[in-house]
Design an enzyme around this catalytic site. Sequence first.
Site, short mmCIF file in Angstrom:
data_model
loop_
_atom_site.label_atom_id
_atom_site.label_comp_id
_atom_site.label_asym_id
_atom_site.label_seq_id
_atom_site.Cartn_x
_atom_site.Cartn_y
_atom_site.Cartn_z
N SER A 143 0.85 -1.20 0.00
CA SER A 143 0.00 0.00 0.00
C SER A 143 0.88 1.24 0.00
O SER A 143 2.04 1.18 0.41
CB SER A 143 -0.86 0.00 1.27
OG SER A 143 -1.51 1.24 1.45
N TYR A 156 -1.95 -0.98 10.50
CA TYR A 156 -2.07 -1.21 9.05
C TYR A 156 -0.83 -0.71 8.32
O TYR A 156 -0.24 -1.44 7.51
CB TYR A 156 -3.33 -0.50 8.54
CG TYR A 156 -3.58 -0.69 7.06
CD1 TYR A 156 -4.14 -1.88 6.57
CD2 TYR A 156 -3.26 0.30 6.14
CE1 TYR A 156 -4.37 -2.06 5.22
CE2 TYR A 156 -3.50 0.13 4.79
CZ TYR A 156 -4.05 -1.05 4.32
OH TYR A 156 -4.27 -1.23 2.98
P1 NAD Z 1 -11.86 -5.49 0.44
O1 NAD Z 1 -12.15 -5.51 1.90
O2 NAD Z 1 -12.89 -4.93 -0.48
O3 NAD Z 1 -11.50 -6.97 -0.03
C1 NAD Z 1 -10.67 -7.78 0.74
C2 NAD Z 1 -11.07 -9.23 0.60
O4 NAD Z 1 -10.21 -10.01 1.43
C3 NAD Z 1 -12.52 -9.52 1.05
O5 NAD Z 1 -13.21 -10.25 0.07
C4 NAD Z 1 -12.33 -10.33 2.32
O6 NAD Z 1 -13.37 -11.29 2.55
C5 NAD Z 1 -10.99 -11.01 2.06
N1 NAD Z 1 -10.33 -11.47 3.30
C6 NAD Z 1 -10.16 -10.79 4.45
N2 NAD Z 1 -9.57 -11.57 5.37
C7 NAD Z 1 -9.35 -12.77 4.77
C8 NAD Z 1 -8.77 -13.99 5.20
N3 NAD Z 1 -8.31 -14.15 6.46
N4 NAD Z 1 -8.70 -15.02 4.34
C9 NAD Z 1 -9.18 -14.89 3.06
N5 NAD Z 1 -9.75 -13.76 2.60
C10 NAD Z 1 -9.83 -12.71 3.45
O7 NAD Z 1 -10.46 -4.73 0.29
P2 NAD Z 1 -9.75 -4.00 -0.96
O8 NAD Z 1 -9.91 -2.54 -0.77
O9 NAD Z 1 -10.13 -4.63 -2.23
O10 NAD Z 1 -8.23 -4.32 -0.62
C11 NAD Z 1 -7.56 -5.46 -1.13
C12 NAD Z 1 -6.10 -5.36 -0.71
O11 NAD Z 1 -5.56 -4.12 -1.19
C13 NAD Z 1 -5.87 -5.37 0.80
O12 NAD Z 1 -4.68 -6.07 1.09
C14 NAD Z 1 -5.71 -3.90 1.13
O13 NAD Z 1 -4.97 -3.68 2.31
C15 NAD Z 1 -4.97 -3.42 -0.10
N6 NAD Z 1 -5.10 -1.98 -0.35
C16 NAD Z 1 -6.32 -1.39 -0.45
C17 NAD Z 1 -6.38 -0.01 -0.65
C18 NAD Z 1 -7.70 0.71 -0.75
O14 NAD Z 1 -7.69 1.95 -0.65
N7 NAD Z 1 -8.81 0.04 -0.95
C19 NAD Z 1 -5.21 0.74 -0.78
C20 NAD Z 1 -3.98 0.09 -0.68
C21 NAD Z 1 -3.93 -1.28 -0.46
#
Ligand code: NAD
Length: 254
Positions: A143, A156
Amino acid sequence: MPNRLKNKIAIITGAARGIGAKSAELFAAEGAAVAIWDVNAERGNTVAQQIQSAGDTAIFCKCDVTDATQIKDAAQHITSELGTPNVLFNNAGIAVVGELEHISEADWDRQYAVNVKSIYLVSRAIVPLMREAGGGAIINMASESAYVGFPMHPAYTSSKAAVVHLTRSMAVRYAEDNIRVNSLCPGTINTELYQEFIAQQDDPEAVNREIEAMHPLGIGEPEDIAWAAVYLASDESRYMTGAPMLVEGGILSL
Ligand code: NAD
């Protein structure tokens, strides 16, 4: 027909929604056979069915990526259903919000278990298979938070910095096995995770405006990150390993 990921057999963790779901769709549209691993069976199955309806290949497997036994079963599932995996996108993640003095130990440990330890557990199970297949590509989801000391979620931000460095260590070790390992560092992306984070703020609209203003290109969409993941999974990035790929709307240039 698009075929940037032809002959790729890919695992995407956390692909029941958000960036993972969009990545599953684009990976499959580019010719990969995709295994969706997530704890959310209802949404995960829906994503797999949508991909199948488009004529592409995807399966769902319920898997908690913090559980070594479930990971072992899921690895057997993909191998028997699709073949030996040669792409792994460690995307699953959660965001524990709260200043250092207010986070419980249980929440701190959960943050690191899902965002960092899962990469060790899943990679430990998949690397031997990739080696057997002659190599592969691993993408670890980090991230912008790995580089910005956002004060509202120290657990985080520090977990994502750990992902960037774990990636470097893996990249150096597995180069001789023809396995490339890169991290992906998105800016703020409009997903349910982000909406849930915003909803927890005292003044959600003000915080959303503030975060948008911090990014010269504003807030991104899941597709913006999924295309970067396609590149890292494809042979187009064959000379890249250990790299943190920044797709962060310019926040780090401020
Ligand atoms: P999201 O919450 O929409 O999706 C995350 C998915 O991970 C969900 O479907 C959830 O059920 C699954 N998950 C959570 N814990 C789990 C586990 N123990 N085992 C299996 N699956 C699990 O999140 P997103 O925004 O799509 O983010 C995806 C990734 O990108 C994450 O690692 C997040 O930290 C990273 N990220 C997101 C952003 C943002 O702004 N959205 C920015 C930078 C990084």
